[in-house]
Design a protein around this motif. Structure first.
Motif, PDB file in Angstrom:
ATOM      1  N   UNK A 102       0.844  -1.190   0.000  1.00 38.39           N
ATOM      2  CA  UNK A 102       0.000   0.000   0.000  1.00 38.39           C
ATOM      3  C   UNK A 102       0.880   1.242   0.000  1.00 38.39           C
ATOM      4  N   UNK A 103       0.488   2.238  -0.734  1.00 44.25           N
ATOM      5  CA  UNK A 103       1.261   3.479  -0.852  1.00 44.25           C
ATOM      6  C   UNK A 103       0.768   4.502   0.174  1.00 44.25           C
ATOM      7  N   UNK A 104       0.733   4.064   1.420  1.00 46.65           N
ATOM      8  CA  UNK A 104       0.209   4.910   2.485  1.00 46.65           C
ATOM      9  C   UNK A 104       1.209   5.978   2.906  1.00 46.65           C
ATOM     10  N   UNK A 105       0.646   7.016   3.524  1.00 48.68           N
ATOM     11  CA  UNK A 105       1.430   8.077   4.127  1.00 48.68           C
ATOM     12  C   UNK A 105       0.690   8.603   5.346  1.00 48.68           C
ATOM     13  N   UNK A 106       1.045   9.801   5.762  1.00 44.66           N
ATOM     14  CA  UNK A 106       0.462  10.381   6.975  1.00 44.66           C
ATOM     15  C   UNK A 106      -1.043  10.593   6.859  1.00 44.66           C
ATOM     16  N   UNK A 107      -1.532  10.965   5.692  1.00 41.97           N
ATOM     17  CA  UNK A 107      -2.974  11.216   5.572  1.00 41.97           C
ATOM     18  C   UNK A 107      -3.786   9.950   5.827  1.00 41.97           C
ATOM     19  N   UNK A 108      -3.299   8.819   5.355  1.00 40.09           N
ATOM     20  CA  UNK A 108      -3.997   7.554   5.615  1.00 40.09           C
ATOM     21  C   UNK A 108      -4.019   7.262   7.119  1.00 40.09           C
ATOM     22  N   UNK A 109      -2.860   7.383   7.760  1.00 38.33           N
ATOM     23  CA  UNK A 109      -2.791   7.124   9.208  1.00 38.33           C
ATOM     24  C   UNK A 109      -3.598   8.149   9.994  1.00 38.33           C
ATOM     25  N   UNK A 110      -3.581   9.397   9.531  1.00 40.46           N
ATOM     26  CA  UNK A 110      -4.379  10.443  10.187  1.00 40.46           C
ATOM     27  C   UNK A 110      -5.853  10.050  10.175  1.00 40.46           C
ATOM     28  N   UNK A 111      -6.341   9.586   9.030  1.00 40.96           N
ATOM     29  CA  UNK A 111      -7.741   9.158   8.936  1.00 40.96           C
ATOM     30  C   UNK A 111      -8.044   8.009   9.882  1.00 40.96           C
ATOM     31  N   UNK A 112      -7.146   7.024   9.935  1.00 44.59           N
ATOM     32  CA  UNK A 112      -7.336   5.891  10.854  1.00 44.59           C
ATOM     33  C   UNK A 112      -7.378   6.366  12.305  1.00 44.59           C
ATOM     34  N   UNK A 113      -6.427   7.199  12.658  1.00 42.86           N
ATOM     35  CA  UNK A 113      -6.345   7.661  14.049  1.00 42.86           C
ATOM     36  C   UNK A 113      -7.558   8.510  14.431  1.00 42.86           C
ATOM     37  N   UNK A 114      -8.002   9.353  13.518  1.00 40.30           N
ATOM     38  CA  UNK A 114      -9.159  10.196  13.823  1.00 40.30           C
ATOM     39  C   UNK A 114     -10.434   9.358  13.924  1.00 40.30           C
ATOM     40  N   UNK A 115     -10.558   8.316  13.112  1.00 43.29           N
ATOM     41  CA  UNK A 115     -11.710   7.417  13.232  1.00 43.29           C
ATOM     42  C   UNK A 115     -11.684   6.653  14.561  1.00 43.29           C
ATOM     43  N   UNK A 116     -10.502   6.515  15.151  1.00 42.76           N
ATOM     44  CA  UNK A 116     -10.372   5.870  16.462  1.00 42.76           C
ATOM     45  C   UNK A 116     -10.605   6.862  17.607  1.00 42.76           C
TER      46      UNK A 116
END
Length: 152
Positions: free
Chosen positions: A28-42
């Motif tokens: 997966x070509x993830x970066x901070x925006x992907x992790x930001x979305x995951x963390x905010x959904x948590x």
């Protein structure tokens, strides 16, 4: 997505630079925006890490570097969190699948952070709070054993 406007709590001291595997598949070509979305959904206000290093070596900014992070239970108030994309295989098992470019870029970032915070100790998340990513433990250990000028 971008960084939310938040009244950040400023970190008073920096005792640790904490290295994390992001527990994402390297395909997966993830970066901070992907992790930001995951963390905010948590339920977090923003991404928990200060820096995210993509598989291609690009460094994404997370939380402002002066702020308290949300990446370790016991040391958010006195640490900077650096996450490397990757760290698990397709079956979600820990795997050393970080790119050599990621490791080189991480060493450079850590060297800069140590110059800014010479009192900080380089540790892995696992060393502070347990976990099963032995590779991150060895990366942190290697960084601790390297003189700053020999990171490249």
């Amino acid at each position: 997505m971008g960084v939310p406007l938040i009244a950040w709590t400023e970190r008073e001291q920096t005792n640790y630079i904490v290295l994390h595997g992001a527990n994402t598949a390297p395909s997966k070509k993830y970066g901070a925006d992907h992790l930001r979305g995951l963390h905010m959904r948590q339920g977090l206000l923003d991404i928990g890490y200060h820096y995210v290093i993509r598989m291609d070596g690009i460094i994404d900014l997370g939380r402002p570097s002066f702020s308290v992070g949300n990446h370790t239970e016991t040391h958010n108030e006195d640490s900077i969190g650096v996450a490397l994309i990757g760290g698990i295989d397709k079956d979600y098992n820990p795997e050393d699948n970080f790119s050599s470019l990621q490791i080189r870029v991480c060493k450079g970032l850590v060297a800069t952070l140590i110059q800014m915070h010479p009192e900080a100790e380089i540790v892995s998340h696992n060393e502070l709070e347990g976990g099963d990513n032995e590779f991150m433990n060895s990366v942190a250990s290697d960084f601790r054993g390297s003189p700053l000028g020999e990171f490249d």
